[in-house]
Design a protein around this motif. Structure first.
Motif, mmCIF file in Angstrom:
data_model
loop_
_atom_site.group_PDB
_atom_site.id
_atom_site.type_symbol
_atom_site.label_atom_id
_atom_site.label_comp_id
_atom_site.label_asym_id
_atom_site.label_seq_id
_atom_site.Cartn_x
_atom_site.Cartn_y
_atom_site.Cartn_z
ATOM 1 N N THR B 169 29.317 -9.630 2.936
ATOM 2 C CA THR B 169 29.779 -9.938 1.972
ATOM 3 C C THR B 169 31.091 -9.525 1.465
ATOM 4 N N ASP B 277 33.662 -11.516 -2.530
ATOM 5 C CA ASP B 277 32.361 -12.298 -2.780
ATOM 6 C C ASP B 277 31.613 -13.852 -1.257
ATOM 7 N N LYS B 279 31.498 -14.424 2.329
ATOM 8 C CA LYS B 279 30.976 -13.802 3.504
ATOM 9 C C LYS B 279 31.747 -14.249 4.565
#
Lengths: 762, 762
Positions: B169, B277, B279
C-alpha cells in the motif's frame, strides 16, 4: 534387362534420373579453407548436423584478465592447417565464421604419463597435445583420420546428426588414457564456463552438460558419452578448486572414481590398458535439452559399434545432398564446386533432439511440431546467396529454417527476428535486419509453406524497432546520424534494401499499404549518397556530411566489413537509380571498373577484416560480403560481358582447391553459395525478386535435381578459361535475350543452354 | 436440532470429531525463534510450501575475496528480530538451519529516488532498505505485515504452496518503485550467482530464473511474477558489467524497457505512479523446472487478485494441519505448542510443480507419479523426532518424503541416500547416514507404503560406501581412526545407531542375514568408549586412544556439535549396555545427573555452535541435537522421575513464547518436534523401535487426529508446573506400568491417562 523392365524404368521419368546418384563425395576436400582466413574445419559432420567433430590445433583465448586478444579469431574453427600439433577433438564448430564460440567437449587420447593441460605448441611434451603431420591425415566428407605422433595413436572420427563417433587405435600400454577437457573451447576466456556437470553413470556411460557465457551469453550443451570398452579408472581435476562436488565438507577420501563432478573448470581422464592396435571407440551425443535426450539421440542414431557403417552412412548422406546438383566440369572445378556444396550444407545446424524437443530463445524446452528446428544463423552473410540457394535446391530445409526463425521471434520478448543467432541466443552481430530479406525471398518465390502473412508481420515488427541500431532515426530522418551509430551508413543502406524486400513480399500478399510504406523506405539509401564525391558517406544529425572521411578505409567511416568503395554499390534493389545518381551508365561503369582495377594500399588492407591479401581484386573485397552482388551490376549498365569477365576472374582467384583456397571466411556457407550460383551462371542480386542475374557459367553442364521432382538443366557450350563471354542463350529451345533468369523457369524444370566465346558480345 | 439429525451426527463417530476444527492458528507466533539463535523466519508460508515469503533485515556475505565470515550464520533465515531495517522480501527460506542458502528474488517497494543497492543498516538512506518497527508488524501463520517507515509503505504478504503474494500500500507518488534484486540472497559471496535471466513478457508479467553456486553447488529457481497494475517503466543494472543481454555489440540505445536481461548480478526496478493508499500487488511463483511451469503454478494456485482470500486460505490450510493435534493447556503452552507445530510443518518443502514435474539430483526434469516430491532434508537433525512425529501424524507426507529420498538415491550416480539435501543437490553436511534411520523407522512401524525391500537395499548400499567419511575403516576396524577423520567419534556412534535401525528393518522384513550383519555393526560404539575416563574418546589407527583430549570441548575432539559429555550417551539403541559399560545404574545416573548440573565454563560455551547460553542446562546442550534423547535415558536406569523432571525443565527453559524463545536453531523443525513429543508425554528415543519413551506431559489434554480416522487421546490429570511426576498411567482404562508406549497403541486409537503429582514416584 527384360523389355517390360526397361519400359517401367522409362516411365518413371525424372524420379529415375534423380535416383542415378553419382559418386560426388570424392570431390569434397574439407581441408579447403582451413589455412589462412577460410575458418573452415576439417572434421566429420553430416549435412546440417548438430555435431561437428573436428580436431583442434590450438586455442587462443578471447581475453586474459579482460585484455582482448585479436588473434582469437584465428581459431574460429579450432583447426589451422599451418599448425603442427593437435590438442584434441571437440564436437561443435562453426563453418567459416568471423566471430566464434563452441568447441565443446574436447577429447584427446594419450599414452603414458597423464597430463590434463594441453601444453604449448612449442613444447608439446608440456601437455596432452600431440604432434601430427598432414601426411597421415585422411579428410573426407563425414570422416577425419590422423595419426597422433607423440602417442602412436590413430584417431578416426565420423558422425551422425547428433552423435560424434571416435575410433582410437592405441599401441600396447597399461597407461592409455582418454582425456576429457570440459574447460577447453573456442573463444575461451578466463571465465567462459558458467558451469559444468558430469555423471559417471557406469564404466562405459558418462553424461552431463557444459554451460558457457561466450559469444552466446548463455549456452548449455548436454551430452551422453559411451565407451566401447569399460575404463579401469577415471578421475578429475577442477582447476577452479573453489567448488567441486565433494563440496565444502570434503567427506570423501577418494580423488579417483567419484561419479558426480561439478565445477567451472573440470578436466577428466579415463584410464585403459590397451593391446597393440586395440581400438577404443567413443560415441558422443549432444542435446540442447537434457542428458536423457542426448542418450536418446545416441541410441536412436547409432545403436551399435560399427564405425565403418556410420562412416559409410555419413558418406551416403553427403552424396545424396551433393547430387542435388550434378555438374560436368574439370576435376579442380568439381572439387571447388562440391566442396562449396559441402560447406554450404553445414550451417545452419540442427538444433533439436530426435524426440523433437529443443531449447528456445526463452531458455525453455519446446516441442517442434512438423518442422526441424535449426540454429546458427549468420544472416548478414547468408541472406545474400545461401538462403536463395536453399530456396531453389533445399526448399524444405529453407522452410524449416524460416519456421525456426519465426519461433525465435515468438519466443523473443523483444519480438524481433534473429540477427545472428546460435544455440538459443541472439548475438546482435553485424548491420541490417536481414532475416526479413530471406523470408521475403521465400514469400515472393512462393516457396514458404508457413503462414506468410504472419511471417510478414514479424518482418514489419522487426523493421520498426526504433531503439535498435538507429532504426528510429532511420524512419524519422531517412538516415542514421553518424554521431549516434558507428555503422550508420551500412545500416541505412542495408535497412533500405531489407525494406525493399519487405515491400516485395507485401505486394505478393496484396498488402499494398505495407508495400507503399516500405517501398518508400527502400529509397533511403539516397540520403547517404554524397554526389559531391560520388560515394556513400556518413551524414550528421544536422544534415551535413561528416567532414573527415576516407573512402579507402573500412574502420570508423560508418561501415562494417567494407569501405565506401564497396558499400557505395549496395543498392541491389535499384541499380538503375544508383547508376543515374552516379552520373549515368558511363560514369557508373567507370566506377565499377575502377573498383576492380584500383590498388588498395597495404595500410588500408590491414584494417579490412577477415580476409587475405588474395581476397581482394583491385579494391573489390570478395572475402567480405557487402560487394558480393557488385560484379553483376554491369548487367544493369548494359555491359553484361564485364559481369561475365569479373565473375570468372573472381571464381578463379578466390576459390582454389587447396587449404588456403578461400580468400576470406567462408561465412557459414555464403562464400560457397556465391561460388555455386556463379559457377552455374546466375546469382541472386535481389533477394525478394523472382529472378536471378546471369553471369558466366564455369561448369560445362549441370542438372539441378529439384525437390518437386523436376530438373533444371544447364548446358554450357564451348566453355573454357578463355571462353568466358556469353554469345547466346537458349531457354527451353528458344532464344533468350534477357540477362535475368526467372525463378519459375528453374523450378518448373527445363533447360538453359549457354553458348560461350572468347570475345565479349557487346 | 432435530432428533434424527442428532442421531446421524452421533453415528458419524470419529469423523465428526475430526471435523470439529478449533481455531488454533491464533496460537502460532512465527516471531518465536527469530531472535538470537533460533534462525526461524517470520514471513508467510503454507505447510510444507515451496515458497517462504519473508522479510530480510540484512545479509552477511559468506566470504569476501574468499575470506570466510563467521557472522554469515546470523542471517540463515534472513531476518533478525534485533535489527531495525528491512532490505526487502524474498521467496525462499530455510526454517531454523545452522547452515544456509536461498533468499531468492528479493522484492522491495520504495518511493522517491531510485536506489538499487540495499545500503547499510547504519545509514539506511544509502540504499533501498527501510527502517521499520516491530510495533507495526503483524505476524501470523501465512501472513506477514509491516510498515516500511522510510517510504510510508505498508507491506503485506501471504502465500500458497508455490506462489508468494505481495500487497504493498503506497502513498501518493509519481516515483513509486518495485526493486527486484536478483543479486541479493542468503549465504551470498562474491561469485554466488552463476547466472540470472529475466524476460519482461509484457507490462504485468516477468519470468526468468536464478542459478546459484552457494551451499548447494548448482541450484536453479525459475520464477513467474505478475503485477496487479502495469508498470510505467522498468530497467536494470548489471553490477557485473561484463556481460549483459545487449551484448558485446551494444546495438540498443536504451537502458530502460529492454525486455531480455541476462548476467550474473542483475538488479531491476519497475516504476509506478501511485495514488494515496493505492495497493500494488505482486504474485510471484517459483518452479524447480521452468518459467512456464512457474507460470502454470501461478495460474493454478492463485488465478485472481483477492489477497484476503489467499490469506484466509493460507490460514485455513494451517489450521487444518494444526488440528491434527488438539490440546488443552495454558495459553503460553498453547502458543509454544502450536508454534512448534507450525515450525515442524515448514520443512521439508514441496519441490514439484503443479503438473508433477521436478528437477532431480541428476539435474534432469522428472515427472512424479503418485507422490509429492519434497526437498530440504536436514536429516542429522530431523531423523530424531521430526520424521518420527510425521510417522504418527503425517504418515502420507512422511511416505512421500521417503519416496523423494528414494528418487534422490536412484538419480544419484553415487547411489547413496541423502545426507543433507536441498533443491536437487547433496550437501554432505554433518555426520552419520541418518536417512536409513527414518526409513527403517517407517518400515518397522509398518507405515511405509512403497517397496520396503528396495528401500532397505538403498539403506544397505548407503551404509557400505567405504570411501565416505571413514565407513571403510568403520566396517573393517569397528571404529574410525582419529587421524583420518575430524569427526571420527560422532561418525562411529551415529553409524552404529543407524546400523541398528537397519537391523530392525531387516528383522521386520525377515532378512536375517542383513539383520545379523548390522546388529553386529551396531555394537561398534563400544570401540570408542574409554573406560579409563568413562567417556567416548577418539581412537587412533594403532588402537590407542588419542592422548590430548578435553571432555568439555566440542571442537577438534572427534565430534560435531557436541562434546563427549553429550555424545557419550549417544547409544540410543542400547542404553542398558551403555549403562553397564559405564559401571552400572548408579554410576550411569550419576553421570547423567552431573551432565545436567555441571557448569560449562564460558570458554567452552564459546566453541559450542548454534546455541545461546540459555540453550545449555548444566553441560546438557539442548540447542544442538546429539543429546536430545538423553533426558529420557533415566527410564532405562529405573529412575523415570528424573526423566520427568528433566523433560519439564527443558520444556520450560528452552521454549518460550518470545522471539528469543528458542535455545538454539530450530533445525528445520527438530527442536519443535522434540517439544511436541515431550509436551505430549513421550518421545522417540529409538527410531526403528516400535515404541516411545514416556516422559512428563505438559499438556492437560490432547487428541491426536490420525489419518486413519482414529484418535489417540491423552488426558493428564492434576498436571501443573509443580506436578511434573507421573503417579500412575492408564491405557484404555487399564493400568499401564511400562515407561514405553507402543506405536500400535497410538495408531489403533485409544486413550492414555496420566495421573500427575508433585512428588517423584520412585
Amino acid at each position: 534387362m527384360q523389355k517390360n523392365t526397361i519400359l517401367a524404368l522409362s516411365l518413371l521419368g525424372s524420379q529415375l534420373i534423380n535416383a542415378q546418384q553419382q559418386n560426388l563425395v570424392k570431390y569434397v576436400n574439407p581441408l579447403i579453407g582451413t589455412e589462412k582466413m577460410g575458418h573452415t574445419f576439417p572434421g566429420a559432420t553430416v549435412p546440417f548436423g548438430a555435431v561437428q567433430l573436428s580436431p583442434e590445433t590450438d586455442s587462443i583465448p578471447y581475453a586474459v584478465n579482460h585484455k582482448y586478444n585479436p588473434r582469437v579469431y584465428d581459431y574460429c574453427a579450432g583447426y589451422r592447417y599451418e599448425d603442427s600439433t593437435i590438442t584434441g577433438f571437440s564436437h561443435t564448430h562453426f563453418n567459416g565464421t568471423g566471430h566464434s564460440d563452441l568447441g565443446d567437449f574436447l577429447i584427446m587420447p594419450t599414452v603414458g604419463k597423464l597430463q590434463l593441460n594441453p601444453g604449448t605448441a612449442k613444447n608439446p611434451e608440456s601437455g596432452y597435445r600431440s604432434r601430427f603431420s598432414h601426411s597421415t591425415e585422411k579428410v573426407e566428407a563425414g570422416y577425419y583420420k590422423v595419426k597422433l605422433d607423440d602417442y602412436n595413436v590413430i584417431a578416426e572420427m565420423t558422425a551422425s546428426n547428433r552423435v560424434g563417433f571416435h575410433q582410437y587405435t592405441f599401441p600396447k600400454s597399461d597407461q592409455s588414457h582418454i582425456v576429457f577437457d570440459l574447460n577447453a573451447g573456442i573463444y575461451n576466456y578466463d571465465d567462459k564456463n558458467t558451469w559444468t556437470y558430469v555423471r559417471v553413470v557406469n564404466d562405459t556411460l558418462v553424461t552431463g552438460y557444459r554451460q558457457t557465457r561466450g559469444w552466446a551469453r548463455n549456452r548449455t550443451v548436454y551430452f551422453a558419452m559411451t565407451f566401447s570398452k569399460p575404463f579401469k579408472n577415471y578421475g578429475q581435476k577442477n582447476e577452479d578448486g573453489q567448488v567441486d562436488y565433494k563440496g565444502f565438507w570434503r567427506k570423501w577420501n577418494q580423488d579417483q572414481n567419484f561419479p558426480l563432478i561439478e565445477g567451472k573448470n573440470i578436466k577428466m581422464y579415463f584410464d585403459f590398458a590397451t593391446n597393440q592396435d586395440e581400438k577404443v571407440k567413443i560415441k558422443f551425443a549432444i542435446s540442447p535439452v537434457s542428458q536423457s535426450n542426448a542418450l536418446e539421440n545416441l541410441n536412436a542414431e547409432i545403436p551399435h559399434w560399427n564405425f565403418e557403417q556410420v562412416k559409410e552412412e555419413a558418406k551416403q548422406n553427403w552424396n545424396k545432398e551433393l547430387n542435388r546438383i550434378q555438374i560436368k566440369a574439370s576435376e579442380d572445378h568439381k572439387t571447388n564446386f562440391y566442396t562449396a556444396m559441402y560447406h554450404a550444407f553445414i550451417n545452419p545446424t540442427t538444433y533439436m533432439d530426435v524426440n523433437g524437443q529443443y531449447k528456445g530463445l526463452d531458455q525453455e524446452v519446446h516441442q517442434a511440431k512438423d518442422f526441424t528446428n535449426y540454429t546458427t544463423f549468420s544472416l548478414w552473410d547468408t541472406y545474400r546467396a545461401l538462403h536463395p540457394l536453399f530456396n531453389i535446391i533445399q526448399p524444405t530445409r529453407n522452410n524449416d529454417m524460416i519456421k525456426s526463425m519465426m519461433k525465435h521471434y515468438d519466443q523473443n520478448p523483444i519480438k524481433m527476428l534473429p540477427i545472428w543467432s546460435h544455440y538459443a541466443n541472439e548475438n546482435w552481430c553485424m548491420s541490417g535486419y536481414h532475416s526479413v530479406t530471406l523470408i521475403a525471398d521465400a514469400i515472393v518465390k512462393g516457396t514458404y509453406n508457413g503462414d506468410a502473412n504472419k511471417a510478414l508481420d514479424a518482418c514489419i515488427v522487426t523493421a520498426n524497432k526504433r531503439d535498435y541500431e538507429g532504426i528510429g532515426d532511420y524512419i524519422d530522418k531517412g538516415y542514421i546520424p553518424a554521431e549516434k551509430n558507428g555503422t550508420s551508413v551500412s545500416n541505412t543502406l542495408e535497412y533500405a534494401f531489407d525494406d525493399w524486400s519487405i515491400a516485395q513480399a507485401a505486394k505478393k500478399l496484396n498488402r499494398m499499404d505495407v508495400y507503399e510504406t516500405f517501398i518508400k523506405r527502400s529509397e533511403n539509401w539516397k540520403n547517404n549518397y554524397d554526389s559531391s564525391i560520388g560515394f556513400m558517406r556518413p551524414k550528421l544529425a544536422d544534415g551535413s556530411f561528416k567532414k573527415e572521411f576516407d573512402p579507402l578505409s573500412t574502420h570508423g567511416q560508418g561501415f562494417i566489413e567494407g569501405n565506401t568503395w564497396n558499400y557505395s554499390f549496395f543498392v541491389p534493389q535499384d541499380p538503375i537509380a544508383l547508376m543515374n545518381i552516379m552520373g549515368g551508365k558511363k560514369s557508373f561503369t567507370k566506377k565499377l571498373d575502377d573498383l576492380f582495377s584500383m590498388h588498395l594500399p597495404d595500410e588500408y588492407f590491414a584494417d579490412t577484416e577477415d580476409i587475405t591479401r588474395e581476397g581482394i581484386i583491385g579494391g573489390y573485397v570478395h572475402g567480405n560480403e557487402p560487394a558480393h552482388h557488385v560484379a553483376y551490376l554491369y548487367n544493369w549498365a548494359g555491359q553484361p560481358w564485364k559481369t561475365q569477365e569479373k565473375i570468372r576472374t573472381i571464381l578463379d582467384m578466390q576459390y582454389k582447391p587447396t587449404p588456403d583456397g578461400l580468400g576470406g571466411n567462408d561465412d557459414t556457407g555464403q562464400m560457397s553459395a556465391w561460388y555455386i550460383f556463379s559457377a552455374l551462371g546466375f546469382y541472386s542480386v535481389q533477394q525478394g525478386a523472382d529472378e536471378y542475374a546471369i553471369g558466366s557459367p564455369l561448369v560445362d553442364h549441370a542438372v539441378l535435381n529439384l525437390e518437386n521432382g523436376k530438373q533444371f538443366e544447364i548446358e554450357v557450350k564451348n566453355q573454357s578459361k578463355k571462353n568466358v563471354y556469353i554469345q547466346k542463350i537458349e531457354l527451353n529451345g528458344k532464344k533468350y535475350s534477357s540477362f535475368n533468369l526467372k525463378h519459375q523457369d528453374i523450378v518448373n524444370g527445363g533447360k538453359i543452354v549457354f553458348y560461350m566465346g572468347e570475345k565479349p558480345k557487346k
